[in-house]
Design a protein around this motif. Sequence first.
Motif, PDB file in Angstrom:
ATOM      1  N   HIS A  87       0.906  -1.269   0.156  1.00 16.63           N
ATOM      2  CA  HIS A  87      -0.037  -0.080  -0.043  1.00 16.63           C
ATOM      3  C   HIS A  87       1.026   1.171   0.032  1.00 16.63           C
ATOM      4  N   ASN A  88       0.116   2.435  -0.710  1.00 16.81           N
ATOM      5  CA  ASN A  88       1.058   3.650  -0.731  1.00 16.81           C
ATOM      6  C   ASN A  88       0.383   4.587   0.115  1.00 16.81           C
ATOM      7  N   ILE A  89       0.962   5.293   0.952  1.00 17.90           N
ATOM      8  CA  ILE A  89       0.448   6.274   1.773  1.00 17.90           C
ATOM      9  C   ILE A  89       1.060   7.758   1.278  1.00 17.90           C
ATOM     10  N   GLU A  90       0.275   8.434   1.132  1.00 22.41           N
ATOM     11  CA  GLU A  90       0.598  10.107   0.977  1.00 22.41           C
ATOM     12  C   GLU A  90      -0.201  11.024   1.852  1.00 22.41           C
ATOM     13  N   ILE A  91       0.637  11.962   2.260  1.00 21.37           N
ATOM     14  CA  ILE A  91       0.010  12.922   3.213  1.00 21.37           C
ATOM     15  C   ILE A  91       0.607  14.432   2.459  1.00 21.37           C
ATOM     16  N   LEU A  92      -0.411  15.075   2.287  1.00 24.43           N
ATOM     17  CA  LEU A  92      -0.071  16.450   1.592  1.00 24.43           C
ATOM     18  C   LEU A  92       0.275  17.604   2.646  1.00 24.43           C
ATOM     19  N   LEU A  93       1.220  18.391   2.504  1.00 27.06           N
ATOM     20  CA  LEU A  93       1.753  18.986   3.536  1.00 27.06           C
ATOM     21  C   LEU A  93       1.184  20.552   3.072  1.00 27.06           C
ATOM     22  N   PRO A  94       1.272  21.601   3.999  1.00 25.79           N
ATOM     23  CA  PRO A  94       0.800  23.051   3.887  1.00 25.79           C
ATOM     24  C   PRO A  94       1.801  23.787   2.692  1.00 25.79           C
ATOM     25  N   ASN A  95       2.788  23.542   2.667  1.00 24.48           N
ATOM     26  CA  ASN A  95       3.813  24.141   1.562  1.00 24.48           C
ATOM     27  C   ASN A  95       3.730  23.508   0.408  1.00 24.48           C
ATOM     28  N   GLY A  96       2.702  22.674   0.330  1.00 23.23           N
ATOM     29  CA  GLY A  96       2.567  22.044  -1.120  1.00 23.23           C
ATOM     30  C   GLY A  96       3.572  20.756  -1.335  1.00 23.23           C
ATOM     31  N   GLY A  97       4.145  20.509  -0.375  1.00 27.60           N
ATOM     32  CA  GLY A  97       5.248  19.389  -0.597  1.00 27.60           C
ATOM     33  C   GLY A  97       4.146  17.958  -0.236  1.00 27.60           C
ATOM     34  N   ARG A  98       4.771  16.796  -0.213  1.00 25.06           N
ATOM     35  CA  ARG A  98       4.141  15.581  -0.047  1.00 25.06           C
ATOM     36  C   ARG A  98       4.919  14.594   0.903  1.00 25.06           C
ATOM     37  N   TRP A  99       4.461  14.145   1.580  1.00 21.04           N
ATOM     38  CA  TRP A  99       4.920  12.954   2.433  1.00 21.04           C
ATOM     39  C   TRP A  99       4.602  11.489   2.056  1.00 21.04           C
ATOM     40  N   VAL A 100       5.442  10.788   1.235  1.00 20.30           N
ATOM     41  CA  VAL A 100       5.109   9.421   0.601  1.00 20.30           C
ATOM     42  C   VAL A 100       5.782   8.328   1.170  1.00 20.30           C
ATOM     43  N   ARG A 101       5.236   7.395   1.646  1.00 24.90           N
ATOM     44  CA  ARG A 101       5.709   6.049   1.961  1.00 24.90           C
ATOM     45  C   ARG A 101       5.015   5.033   1.249  1.00 24.90           C
ATOM     46  N   ASP A 102       5.653   3.708   0.963  1.00 23.34           N
ATOM     47  CA  ASP A 102       4.953   2.502   0.787  1.00 23.34           C
ATOM     48  C   ASP A 102       5.034   1.550   1.946  1.00 23.34           C
ATOM     49  N   PHE A 103       4.242   0.664   2.433  1.00 23.51           N
ATOM     50  CA  PHE A 103       4.075  -0.027   3.458  1.00 23.51           C
ATOM     51  C   PHE A 103       3.498  -1.563   3.047  1.00 23.51           C
ATOM     52  N   GLU A 104       4.221  -2.721   3.477  1.00 27.47           N
ATOM     53  CA  GLU A 104       3.503  -3.823   3.432  1.00 27.47           C
ATOM     54  C   GLU A 104       2.505  -4.118   4.653  1.00 27.47           C
ATOM     55  N   ILE A 105       1.299  -4.304   4.647  1.00 24.81           N
ATOM     56  CA  ILE A 105       0.347  -4.653   5.422  1.00 24.81           C
ATOM     57  C   ILE A 105       0.367  -6.152   5.557  1.00 24.81           C
ATOM     58  N   VAL A 106       0.410  -6.410   6.814  1.00 29.04           N
ATOM     59  CA  VAL A 106       0.673  -8.028   7.096  1.00 29.04           C
ATOM     60  C   VAL A 106      -0.754  -8.464   7.820  1.00 29.04           C
ATOM     61  N   GLN A 107      -1.535  -9.505   7.118  1.00 29.45           N
ATOM     62  CA  GLN A 107      -2.766  -9.914   7.937  1.00 29.45           C
ATOM     63  C   GLN A 107      -2.391  -9.994   9.439  1.00 29.45           C
ATOM     64  N   ALA A 108      -3.708  -9.337  10.215  1.00 29.25           N
ATOM     65  CA  ALA A 108      -3.896  -9.426  11.631  1.00 29.25           C
ATOM     66  C   ALA A 108      -2.342  -8.573  12.303  1.00 29.25           C
ATOM     67  N   ARG A 109      -1.654  -7.645  11.601  1.00 32.41           N
ATOM     68  CA  ARG A 109      -0.974  -6.852  11.925  1.00 32.41           C
ATOM     69  C   ARG A 109      -1.235  -5.358  11.680  1.00 32.41           C
ATOM     70  N   LYS A 110      -0.761  -4.543  12.572  1.00 25.77           N
ATOM     71  CA  LYS A 110      -1.036  -3.021  12.489  1.00 25.77           C
ATOM     72  C   LYS A 110       0.266  -2.162  12.437  1.00 25.77           C
ATOM     73  N   VAL A 111       0.296  -1.157  11.512  1.00 25.04           N
ATOM     74  CA  VAL A 111       1.458  -0.288  11.400  1.00 25.04           C
ATOM     75  C   VAL A 111       1.060   0.979  11.778  1.00 25.04           C
ATOM     76  N   CYS A 112       1.757   1.609  12.865  1.00 24.81           N
ATOM     77  CA  CYS A 112       1.676   3.000  13.224  1.00 24.81           C
ATOM     78  C   CYS A 112       2.508   4.076  12.714  1.00 24.81           C
ATOM     79  N   VAL A 113       1.869   5.266  12.352  1.00 21.66           N
ATOM     80  CA  VAL A 113       2.383   6.274  11.665  1.00 21.66           C
ATOM     81  C   VAL A 113       2.125   7.542  12.493  1.00 21.66           C
ATOM     82  N   ASN A 114       3.208   8.118  12.873  1.00 21.76           N
ATOM     83  CA  ASN A 114       3.251   9.450  13.509  1.00 21.76           C
ATOM     84  C   ASN A 114       3.984  10.582  12.855  1.00 21.76           C
TER      85      ASN A 114
END
Length: 352
Positions: A87-114
């Motif tokens: 999965h690809n996660i993208e967060i749009l930032l106020p200055n017009g930039g982007r924070w983009v990361r790719d994650f592998e989601i595993v069944q019955a597991r969770k990924v924490c992003v702060n």
Amino acid sequence: MNQTKLMVARHLNSNAIKAAVTILIAVFIALLCTSTTANAAGKTKKVKYGQIEISTNPGGFPLRIDGQPQGDTSTTVRVIELQPGHHNIEILLPNGGRWVRDFEIVQARKVCVNLNYHPKKYTVAKSPCPYPVNVSAPATVNDGDLITFTADVAYSGSAPLTYTWTVSPSGARIVNGAGTPTITVDSTSLGNQRINATLVVDDGSGEALCHQSAQAATNVIAKTPPPVECRIFDQFPSLAFDDDKARFDNLAIELQNSPAATAHIIIYAGRTSRRGQAERLGQRTMDYLTSQRGVDGNRIVIVDGGYRDQDFIEIWICPPGAKPPQPTPTVQPGDVQPAQERTQPRKPRRRG
């Protein structure tokens, strides 16, 4: 939670094997974690999906997962269920930039992003150019006066400025202040002309906008020439004609040496002189100068000056354009007591 590192931890089996990877990502921090889901009886329940928990500080950033809008982030954790896989996660930032990361989601597991967003502060150096330059000077001066040209430069930079002055016409001369904001210019012999001063100011940066110029002008008033005046050459009482002739000889020499001048001869009759005395003296003077001394009669002006206590003659030399001298009688016509005219010729003296 460490705000300067991205920690990735996965529970792989019941032996709780752990692995951590730390990556510096500028001003953003992401923490990935995994967990399992247990039922009330303490037994593990199998699930077919994984989870991602996302929070940002501050909140309110648009969120996309796999290119699809997912609302905005918040400072509290949002839990989103995802199918296992990439999965690809993208967060749009106020200055017009982007924070983009790719994650592998595993069944019955969770990924924490702060994410902690700390925008970089950029200080843009403001150029001091262009800057205003003004040159002031008096509107008019008299021929021969010194003219002061003064520059007012509103430069906010720290570089030293160079001042280059030029003046025109060619007869104008800078006598003081070259290379400074104020110069003094000599206006001698520049009457009825206009003196222009041009200043170029430069801060040495090479930028065109840092190369400024200004100018000012002053009109020079010509000197009024002193009035041309006659000068007294000789003055004397007319007592004997032989004495008068010696003085007229000197006048003839003076006129010869000053070929453009004229002689104004003012003749005053005495208080008790015969009637018409001034006219007779004038005619005698003109005859002697023209016939005996060869003076051009056009260069001699005979003036009847009125009366004084005795017969009196003034000789003035006048250059071209001079205002003629005025008579200065000392006796009023009403006070004159002319001598009686002889009606009979004198008797010849007898010889003994």
